[in-house]
Structure formats: structure tokens, C-alpha cells
Design an enzyme around this catalytic site. Structure first.
Site, PDB file in Angstrom:
ATOM      1  CG  HIS A  30       2.144  -6.979   7.159  1.00  0.00           C
ATOM      2  ND1 HIS A  30       2.532  -6.214   8.244  1.00  0.00           N
ATOM      3  CD2 HIS A  30       1.727  -6.102   6.210  1.00  0.00           C
ATOM      4  CE1 HIS A  30       2.360  -4.926   7.957  1.00  0.00           C
ATOM      5  NE2 HIS A  30       1.878  -4.831   6.727  1.00  0.00           N
ATOM      6  CG  HIS A  58       1.218  -0.752   7.088  1.00  0.00           C
ATOM      7  ND1 HIS A  58       1.280  -0.439   5.737  1.00  0.00           N
ATOM      8  CD2 HIS A  58       0.001  -0.360   7.522  1.00  0.00           C
ATOM      9  CE1 HIS A  58       0.117   0.116   5.374  1.00  0.00           C
ATOM     10  NE2 HIS A  58      -0.670   0.177   6.436  1.00  0.00           N
ATOM     11  CG  ASP A  94       3.015   1.680   2.841  1.00  0.00           C
ATOM     12  OD1 ASP A  94       4.182   1.906   3.225  1.00  0.00           O
ATOM     13  OD2 ASP A  94       2.424   0.595   3.078  1.00  0.00           O
ATOM     14  CG  ASP A 110       5.370  -0.846   4.390  1.00  0.00           C
ATOM     15  OD1 ASP A 110       5.222  -1.150   3.199  1.00  0.00           O
ATOM     16  OD2 ASP A 110       4.411  -0.706   5.194  1.00  0.00           O
TER      17      ASP A 110
HETATM   18 ZN   LIG Z   1       2.679  -0.986   4.280  1.00  0.00          ZN
END
Ligand SMILES: [Zn+2]
Length: 311
Positions: A125, A164, A246, A162
Site C-alpha cells: 500500500h 486488498h 487475507d 492479497d
Molecule cells: Zn491485505
């Protein structure tokens, strides 16, 4: 040839506030799982501190200086609602980058076939000048850039599964035609980016979002229809993985319903691409995964595949 495991106890020293999902116990759970005799053949190495020049492959000096300046002598400083630093955070983050850089070096030198970096804080991120989403520096992007600029590779692929979207990786590599960045992620979900129309300046980015409640079958379908064929066409000379776990059905931060077998499957498929085009060279680095039990089981299963393919 074998599989290297890069990690460091300094990665525990990035302590997050009580109740924070991205916590040192994540790494402890992974280490415990990898103590099983099944992992005795791992080539275990300490992650070095990254040189400043490595950070500067993707971040301007001002970003590095801002992170350094934010580190308090005691207590926490919040960089945003989710991202906090304390006294041990910088050293942990430098170990995280150092792990990926060293893993690329070990794989490129032919010392090991592939490598896994058990590190925190995660990195996908972190944008050029914006730490966010628990991330300070773009770990996987730095590793990819090193492979290009230090080893002279022409094509490096990054697969990010992931849950996200890897907005940071996308930001850092938007204009990098030598890297194909492929991401599967839940949408809508934090950080809100990752639409299919976000394709990079050179069609070098593939975003394949999945709606909430998607299961492993939906993941495998989108991988087989969109991402694996694109990777095959790209013919990467090195494959990196942003390995976040996740998307597991037990994870508390998202609503995808993968299980451990889905992570095994995708790892095998990625290794197939690497075997075909990249001499089997794979460097995988930990991103998210916040349910300790499923994180440990998923990571162990992922590393087991790397070991089978690296043997
Ligand atoms: Zn994540």
C-alpha cells in the site's frame, strides 16, 4: 537448489497499538508453523538492513526522510488512521526491504531456486510519498526494480493475491513497462483502487477485482482467464509474489472465502509460469493475513509448494 526463508527478529520491533490487526504475533505464528520438521530443508537467512539506495529505487529522498523524521523515541505517531510508527518501526521496515532485496540477489545468483520473505511491516500500500495501510516502503516494488536495474533483466512480473488492492505497487510501477503487475482483490474494499480500467501507462497493470463473498472457484477462474495467460505472454524472467493471505474465509478484514488449497493452487500455477520462462525463479513476500491460524496455515502451505518446486 532449494528455498530460502528470509526473516529477522527486528520485524517484531515494529509494535502497533493494542488491538491493531497488523501485529507482531502474525510473524510469531508463521515462525511457529515453519518450525515443523517438514521445513527443515529451508535455507534460513537473516534479512539485512536495506541500503538507502534501495529505497530510492522507488521513493524520493523526501519520503525516506519523512519516515525517518516521524519515528518517535517513545510512544506512537500515527501517519494515517491505520498506519503507526514507533521506535522500532524504521529498523523493521528496513529489514523488510532488505529481505526482498537479498531474496532477489540469492535467486539471481542461483544460490537458491526461490525464496519467501516472512517480514513486516508489509509494503504493497505504500505509495511514492504516502505511507498507508500499515505500509511504509514498497518492499516488492523495490525488489522488482533491483532485478531490472542491478541485474539487467528486461521483464519482471509481480502477482499480488492479497485481498486488498496493491495501490502502492501500482503507483510505484505505473510507468514501468518492464514490469507486469497483476492483482486480484476484493472490490469494494480498502483502499478503493484496482478497477480493471487502471492499466498503467504501458498496459503493464492488470487489475482483476472480485465481489465480496467470492470463493476460491471465482479466484481460480479469474486467474485462469485473465492473469495466467497474460503472464505467459509476458514471459517474465523473474516472478515476485505479494503474498497476502487475507482473502482466506476466516480473515476478519475482508469478505472473500478462499481456503488454504486455493493458495496452494495459485502458488503452483505461478511456479509453472516461472518454470516455463524464468528458470523457476520466484521471490515471494508476505503482505496481509490477520487471522493467526489461517495466516500460519496458508503461509506454511505456500512455502511448502515453493520447497517442492525449488527442490
Ligand atoms: Zn491485505
Amino acid at each position: 537448489m532449494t528455498t530460502a526463508l528470509f526473516t529477522h527478529s527486528d520485524c517484531l520491533e515494529h509494535e502497533t497499538p493494542e488491538g491493531h490487526s497488523e501485529r507482531a504475533d502474525r510473524l510469531r505464528a508463521i515462525w511457529k508453523a515453519l518450525e515443523d520438521p517438514a521445513f527443515d530443508a529451508l535455507d534460513r537467512r537473516e534479512a539485512p538492513l536495506a541500503e538507502r539506495s534501495e529505497l530510492l529505487r522507488v521513493h524520493p529522498e523526501a519520503h525516506v526522510a519523512a519516515i525517518e523524521a516521524a519515528i518517535p523515541a517513545e510512544g506512537y505517531v500515527s501517519l494515517d488512521a491505520d498506519t503507526h510508527v514507533m521506535a522500532g518501526s524504521l529498523v523493521a521496515a528496513l529489514r523488510a526491504v532488505g529481505a526482498v532485496v537479498s531474496a532477489v540477489d540469492a535467486v539471481m545468483a542461483g544460490e537458491v531456486k526461490n525464496a519467501f520473505c516472512a517480514i513486516r511491516p508489509p509494503g504493497h500500500h505504500a505509495e511514492r510519498v504516502t505511507p498507508m495501510g500499515f505500509c511504509l516502503f514498497g518492499n516488492v516494488s523495490i525488489g522488482a526494480k533491483r532485478a531490472l536495474d542491478h541485474y539487467g533483466l528486461e521483464r519482471v512480473a509481480i502477482i499480488d493475491f492479497d485481498v486488498h488492492h496493491g495501490n502502492g505497487t501500482q503507483d510505484l510501477l505505473w510507468d514501468e513497462p518492464r514490469i507486469l503487475f497483476c492483482s486480484t482483490h476484493q472490490m469494494p474494499l480498502y483502499p478503493g483502487t484496482g478497477e480493471p480500467r487502471e492499466t498503467g501507462a504501458h498496459d503493464n497493470i492488470i487489475n482483476a477485482p472480485l465481489p465480496p463473498m467470492s470463493d476460491g472457484a471465482a479466484f481460480r477462474k479469474i486467474m485462469e482467464e485473465q492473469i495466467l495467460p497474460a503472464l505467459d505472454d509476458f514471459q517474465p524472467e523473474l516472478v515476485l509474489i505479494s503474498a497476502g493471505f487475507d482473502a482466506h474465509k476466516d480473515d476478519p478484514l475482508a469478505q472473500l472465502n478462499f481456503d488454504v488449497e486455493d493458495f496452494v493452487w495459485v502458488t503452483e500455477k505461478i511456479c509453472d509460469i516461472a518454470d516455463k520462462h524464468a528458470g523457476g525463479r520466484v521471490v515471494s513476500t508476505l503482505e496481509g493475513g490477520y487471522d493467526l491460524e489461517s495466516l500460519a496455515a496458508s503461509t506454511a502451505a505456500h512455502v511448502k509448494v515453493l520447497m517442492e518446486r525449488g527442490a
